[in-house]
Design a protein around this motif. Structure first.
Motif, PDB file in Angstrom:
ATOM      1  N   ASN A 146      36.650  51.549  58.412  1.00 12.96           N
ATOM      2  CA  ASN A 146      35.334  51.913  58.943  1.00 12.96           C
ATOM      3  C   ASN A 146      34.194  51.119  58.315  1.00 12.96           C
ATOM      4  OD1 ASN A 146      36.460  53.909  60.612  1.00 12.96           O
ATOM      5  ND2 ASN A 146      36.655  55.248  58.816  1.00 12.96           N
ATOM      6  N   VAL A 147      34.536  50.207  57.416  1.00 10.62           N
ATOM      7  CA  VAL A 147      33.496  49.380  56.781  1.00 10.62           C
ATOM      8  C   VAL A 147      33.529  47.985  57.399  1.00 10.62           C
ATOM      9  CG1 VAL A 147      32.771  48.337  54.598  1.00 10.62           C
ATOM     10  CG2 VAL A 147      33.678  50.665  54.621  1.00 10.62           C
ATOM     11  N   ASP A 148      34.738  47.430  57.466  1.00 13.66           N
ATOM     12  CA  ASP A 148      34.931  46.114  58.065  1.00 13.66           C
ATOM     13  C   ASP A 148      36.393  46.051  58.524  1.00 13.66           C
ATOM     14  OD1 ASP A 148      35.513  43.484  58.598  1.00 13.66           O
ATOM     15  OD2 ASP A 148      34.308  42.682  56.942  1.00 13.66           O
ATOM     16  N   ALA A 149      36.566  46.295  59.810  1.00 15.47           N
ATOM     17  CA  ALA A 149      37.926  46.457  60.339  1.00 15.47           C
ATOM     18  C   ALA A 149      38.757  45.178  60.232  1.00 15.47           C
ATOM     19  CB  ALA A 149      37.866  46.933  61.783  1.00 15.47           C
ATOM     20  N   SER A 150      38.095  44.031  60.017  1.00 13.09           N
ATOM     21  CA  SER A 150      38.876  42.793  59.932  1.00 13.09           C
ATOM     22  C   SER A 150      39.321  42.496  58.496  1.00 13.09           C
ATOM     23  CB  SER A 150      38.048  41.616  60.473  1.00 13.09           C
ATOM     24  OG  SER A 150      36.844  41.521  59.749  1.00 13.09           O
ATOM     25  N   PHE A 151      38.930  43.370  57.559  1.00 11.41           N
ATOM     26  CA  PHE A 151      39.242  43.102  56.156  1.00 11.41           C
ATOM     27  C   PHE A 151      40.736  42.884  55.919  1.00 11.41           C
ATOM     28  CE2 PHE A 151      40.894  44.703  52.144  1.00 11.41           C
ATOM     29  CZ  PHE A 151      40.303  43.805  51.268  1.00 11.41           C
ATOM     30  N   HIS A 152      41.550  43.760  56.484  1.00  5.75           N
ATOM     31  CA  HIS A 152      42.975  43.678  56.116  1.00  5.75           C
ATOM     32  C   HIS A 152      43.589  42.365  56.573  1.00  5.75           C
ATOM     33  CE1 HIS A 152      43.999  45.018  60.231  1.00  5.75           C
ATOM     34  NE2 HIS A 152      45.184  44.518  59.978  1.00  5.75           N
ATOM     35  N   GLN A 153      43.125  41.871  57.728  1.00  3.85           N
ATOM     36  CA  GLN A 153      43.689  40.595  58.206  1.00  3.85           C
ATOM     37  C   GLN A 153      43.252  39.454  57.311  1.00  3.85           C
ATOM     38  OE1 GLN A 153      41.974  41.237  61.945  1.00  3.85           O
ATOM     39  NE2 GLN A 153      43.941  41.545  63.019  1.00  3.85           N
ATOM     40  N   ARG A 154      41.943  39.500  56.965  1.00  7.69           N
ATOM     41  CA  ARG A 154      41.384  38.416  56.145  1.00  7.69           C
ATOM     42  C   ARG A 154      42.082  38.373  54.784  1.00  7.69           C
ATOM     43  NH1 ARG A 154      36.574  39.897  57.306  1.00  7.69           N
ATOM     44  NH2 ARG A 154      36.074  41.037  55.413  1.00  7.69           N
ATOM     45  N   SER A 155      42.241  39.547  54.196  1.00 10.22           N
ATOM     46  CA  SER A 155      42.823  39.597  52.870  1.00 10.22           C
ATOM     47  C   SER A 155      44.299  39.196  52.913  1.00 10.22           C
ATOM     48  CB  SER A 155      42.660  41.016  52.316  1.00 10.22           C
ATOM     49  OG  SER A 155      42.970  41.043  50.976  1.00 10.22           O
ATOM     50  N   ALA A 156      45.018  39.705  53.916  1.00 11.05           N
ATOM     51  CA  ALA A 156      46.447  39.376  54.007  1.00 11.05           C
ATOM     52  C   ALA A 156      46.637  37.878  54.265  1.00 11.05           C
ATOM     53  CB  ALA A 156      47.099  40.198  55.107  1.00 11.05           C
ATOM     54  N   ALA A 157      45.694  37.277  55.026  1.00 16.81           N
ATOM     55  CA  ALA A 157      45.809  35.836  55.302  1.00 16.81           C
ATOM     56  C   ALA A 157      45.671  35.052  54.000  1.00 16.81           C
ATOM     57  CB  ALA A 157      44.737  35.405  56.306  1.00 16.81           C
ATOM     58  N   LEU A 158      44.716  35.463  53.162  1.00 18.69           N
ATOM     59  CA  LEU A 158      44.556  34.798  51.861  1.00 18.69           C
ATOM     60  C   LEU A 158      45.839  34.952  51.045  1.00 18.69           C
ATOM     61  CD1 LEU A 158      40.953  35.999  50.902  1.00 18.69           C
ATOM     62  CD2 LEU A 158      41.660  33.615  51.137  1.00 18.69           C
ATOM     63  N   GLY A 202      46.836  41.725  48.694  1.00 18.46           N
ATOM     64  CA  GLY A 202      46.545  40.536  47.876  1.00 18.46           C
ATOM     65  C   GLY A 202      45.264  40.597  47.073  1.00 18.46           C
ATOM     66  N   VAL A 203      44.619  41.772  46.992  1.00 15.46           N
ATOM     67  CA  VAL A 203      43.395  41.873  46.181  1.00 15.46           C
ATOM     68  C   VAL A 203      43.801  41.791  44.704  1.00 15.46           C
ATOM     69  CG1 VAL A 203      41.470  43.375  45.515  1.00 15.46           C
ATOM     70  CG2 VAL A 203      42.166  43.227  47.920  1.00 15.46           C
ATOM     71  N   ARG A 204      43.156  40.916  43.952  1.00 21.24           N
ATOM     72  CA  ARG A 204      43.525  40.740  42.544  1.00 21.24           C
ATOM     73  C   ARG A 204      42.438  41.209  41.580  1.00 21.24           C
ATOM     74  NH1 ARG A 204      48.505  38.156  41.979  1.00 21.24           N
ATOM     75  NH2 ARG A 204      48.298  39.367  40.074  1.00 21.24           N
ATOM     76  N   ALA A 205      41.222  41.341  42.071  1.00 17.33           N
ATOM     77  CA  ALA A 205      40.166  41.872  41.191  1.00 17.33           C
ATOM     78  C   ALA A 205      39.113  42.577  42.029  1.00 17.33           C
ATOM     79  CB  ALA A 205      39.514  40.751  40.388  1.00 17.33           C
ATOM     80  N   VAL A 206      38.559  43.657  41.442  1.00 19.00           N
ATOM     81  CA  VAL A 206      37.373  44.293  42.017  1.00 19.00           C
ATOM     82  C   VAL A 206      36.252  43.987  41.046  1.00 19.00           C
ATOM     83  CG1 VAL A 206      36.234  46.495  42.474  1.00 19.00           C
ATOM     84  CG2 VAL A 206      38.566  46.129  43.269  1.00 19.00           C
TER      85      VAL A 206
END
Ligand code: MIC
Ligand code: SF4
Length: 650
Positions: free
Chosen positions: A507-519, A551-555
């Motif tokens: 609900n914040v940015d629905a394309s996030f998961h694709q972008r992150s998984a692509a990285l 694939g998130v490595r840091a917040v």
């Protein structure tokens, strides 16, 4: 903190470390609780430790969150949970038995014990004089394995209660007054310890309401002394043996003190979209209300419901209001069925809901578009109800019941419909534990049942020589775990990480998961940049596991809330604190960032050195703080807590 009740209980449970605010300590955990939405992952993780049985004094597995059962997934989870509980020596509380915190208070809590629960409202147990702490499921799995729980030794803030609540003013208003004063951020590693004459005027369920919503302030836990009132409550629950008188010493040293005169309080409401956005109900009166819901682990005790029903007695809810009541436990449901309370609700037009979390987590009862919804629960984050445009106000059962009659927010002191109901109960509670299943002493014949919805515990990637990648999302302040990992309709995927991960930041940015998984698939890191109080709210470790899977490595945030920070470390994600607002503003979405030799930088952070983050796009190096304990540093180095503990248990 010398002489405080917090100190006394921590001291009895201390395994290592110094009991000084800010120091890392380890404590022994006596009791654990899990609920189904966090529990499946916790038990999968426990199983992966290879132990035959739990090793702590008492472990209880509750089914209360996912009871809607649209599709096979929830029921699969329940079956798995029931069988793994039998196999591993865990008490199983079946769906229908009630909300974990309410049931635990009634049937299991014990004065002076420690309780770790995979739910942020576990501190409800503080009402019985327990150090009851919420954490991620993995920490609970480890506590069941007998591993001590690590935490930062909290500072202890005294909340001194004087006076007595006036009619119409309730425990909900006390905790809303606390929230008004302390807010929802800046209270990490703190315990609220209640003292003073006023304590004696509050019943255990009222104390529970207060401890429950301390979680919204972000404190480690809240604590009441155990006194005659506690003794009486436990005896009437047929559990007198769970009582032990405990209180702070006369000369206890508190880090801070705040006084509340109970007699000066008035009805309060937390306005959209934060429990900390508190205003007097009188300022909101007249606001048209579309929905009223009474229930949740905050306000669904027997007396809460009797009080609300007395207000409704002989009256009918407004035609424009949808009104629901969810008793907190089967005990409460049985008692209101016997004494006429249920009938009063039904006659008034209430929809009787299951004894479960239900509406509180957006599982059902989503309000209509732009609706005003009055609820007695503890969180009103935007969209949590399941309707993004809805405005949810958190109020007491008194204000809720009155407003359901008038169809608008009603100040109890400014109406002539009812006078303040005088409600008390001194009889025995109905103690029928028929929906608790106790584990067999010989579990050799028990098979663990795994339907297709039961996945595998997550595997963390190891730490590379260099973390290089992109800012895949930049968000503002107060990002809650509901923003990160939505519950409601998506809750049924809790046991299935690959599927659930598709909804991260939905609900914040629905394309996030694709972008992150692509990285991730390109072998590059994904970084999240955030403002203050990142990860507030729930204990759900999925808000760390699923980003890790993507694939998130840091917040990198201006501040990160306690439970979420611990969950990030557990799953190998670096929780970095950005040094200033200016730095936060300069780092942009899609910037290319590099953390050189992260292993060395993690080790050096223990000596106080900042972590260097090179922004190749902005052409600047940022110095961020990694505030972790030595144990957390080790898990980051080893690729998460499970890897680290498996090595330690070898
Ligand atoms: C909540 O109130 O947000 C929850 C749902 O109970 C969570 C746990 C979860 O997400 O499963 C919590 O408070 O920890
Ligand atoms: Fe359940 Fe709501 Fe309590 Fe969370 S806050 S445990 S969802 S009732």
């Amino acid at each position: 903190m010398k002489g405080t009740l917090t100190y006394k209980i921590l001291k009895e449970h201390l395994v290592s470390g110094q009991l000084e605010a800010g120091c890392p300590v380890e404590i022994r955990i006596d009791q654990t609780l899990t609920q189904d939405a966090t529990g499946t992952m916790a038990y999968l993780q426990f199983e992966s430790l290879g132990l035959d049985r739990v090793r702590n004094e008492l472990a209880v597995s509750y089914v209360d969150h996912n009871t809607i059962q649209v599709g096979f997934e929830n029921a699969d989870d329940h079956r798995y949970l029931q069988s793994v509980a039998a196999k591993k020596g865990v008490v199983f509380s079946r769906a229908g038995n009630g909300i974990c915190h309410q049931v635990h208070l009634e049937r299991f809590g014990q004065c002076g014990k420690t309780l770790l629960g995979s739910d942020s409202h576990t501190p409800t147990g503080g009402a019985l004089g327990m150090i009851a702490i919420g954490s991620g499921g993995l920490d609970v799995a480890l506590a069941m394995a007998g591993v001590p729980f690590s935490l930062v030794c909290p500072r202890v803030v005294e909340i001194r209660l004087t006076g007595k609540l006036r009619g119409f003013v309730t425990a909900k208003d006390v905790i809303l007054a606390v929230l008004q004063h302390f807010g929802v951020k800046g209270n990490v590693n703190t315990v609220f310890e209640y003292t003073g004459e006023g304590v004696r005027t509050l019943s255990v369920p009222e104390r529970a309401t207060i401890c429950n919503m301390g979680a919204e302030c972000g404190v480690t836990c809240s604590l009441f002394p155990s006194d005659e009132i506690t003794k009486d409550f436990l005896e009437r629950q047929h559990r007198g043996e769970a009582f032990r008188a405990m209180s702070a010493a006369e000369d206890a040293l508190y880090d801070d003190s705040f006084e509340i005169d109970l007699s000066s309080l008035e009805p309060l409401a937390a306005c959209p979209h934060s429990p900390g956005n508190v205003r007097p109900v009188r300022e909101l009166r007249g606001l048209k209300t579309d929905q009223v819901l009474i229930g949740s682990c905050t306000n669904s005790s027997y007396l809460d419901l009797v009080t609300a029903s007395r207000i409704l007695e002989g009256r009918r809810i407004a035609d424009t209001v949808s009104f629901g009541v969810a008793p907190g436990s089967r005990q409460v449901l049985m008692m209101i069925t016997e004494d006429g309370t249920l009938e009063r609700f039904i006659k008034a037009g209430a929809r009787i809901l299951e004894s479960a979390c239900g509406f509180c987590i957006g599982n059902h009862q989503s309000p209509s578009t732009d609706a005003v919804s009055l609820r007695t629960n503890n969180r009103n984050f935007e969209g949590r109800s399941g309707t993004k445009s809805a405005n949810v106000y958190l109020v007491s059962p008194v204000v809720a019941a009155l407003s359901s009659i008038t169809g608008e927010i009603t100040d109890p002191f400014d109406q002539n419909i009812v006078s303040a109901p005088e409600v008390s109960f001194s009889g025995d509670f109905i103690c029928d534990d028929g929906l608790l299943i106790f584990p067999p002493s010989d579990a050799s014949g028990v098979e663990i049942v795994r339907g297709p919805n039961i996945g595998q515990p997550p595997q963390c990637p190891s730490l590379p020589d260099m973390l290089r990648g992109e800012v895949s999302l930049k968000v503002g302040d107060k990002i809650t775990t509901d923003h990160i990992m939505p519950a409601g309709a998506r809750l049924k995927y809790r046991s299935n990480i690959p599927v659930y991960s598709q909804f991260v930041f939905e609900n914040v940015d629905a394309s996030f998961h694709q972008r992150s998984a692509a990285l991730r698939d390109e072998g590059r890191a994904s970084f999240i940049v955030a403002g203050y109080s990142y990860g507030q709210g729930s204990s759900r470790e999925h808000a760390a596991i699923c980003p890790m899977y993507l694939g998130v490595r840091a917040v990198m945030a201006l501040s990160i809330e306690r439970i979420h920070q611990a969950n990030l470390c557990n799953f190998g994600i670096l929780p970095l604190t950005i040094a200033s607002q200016q730095d936060y503003e300069e780092i942009k979405m899609s910037d290319e960032l590099v953390i050189d030799n992260p292993a060395l930088q993690i080790k050096r952070s223990l000596e106080g050195h900042p972590v260097e983050v090179r922004d190749l796009t902005g052409g600047k190096t940022y110095f961020m703080k990694l505030s972790v304990t030595p144990l957390q540093a080790e898990m980051l180095l080893k690729g998460g807590r499970l890897n680290q503990i498996r090595e330690a248990l070898k």
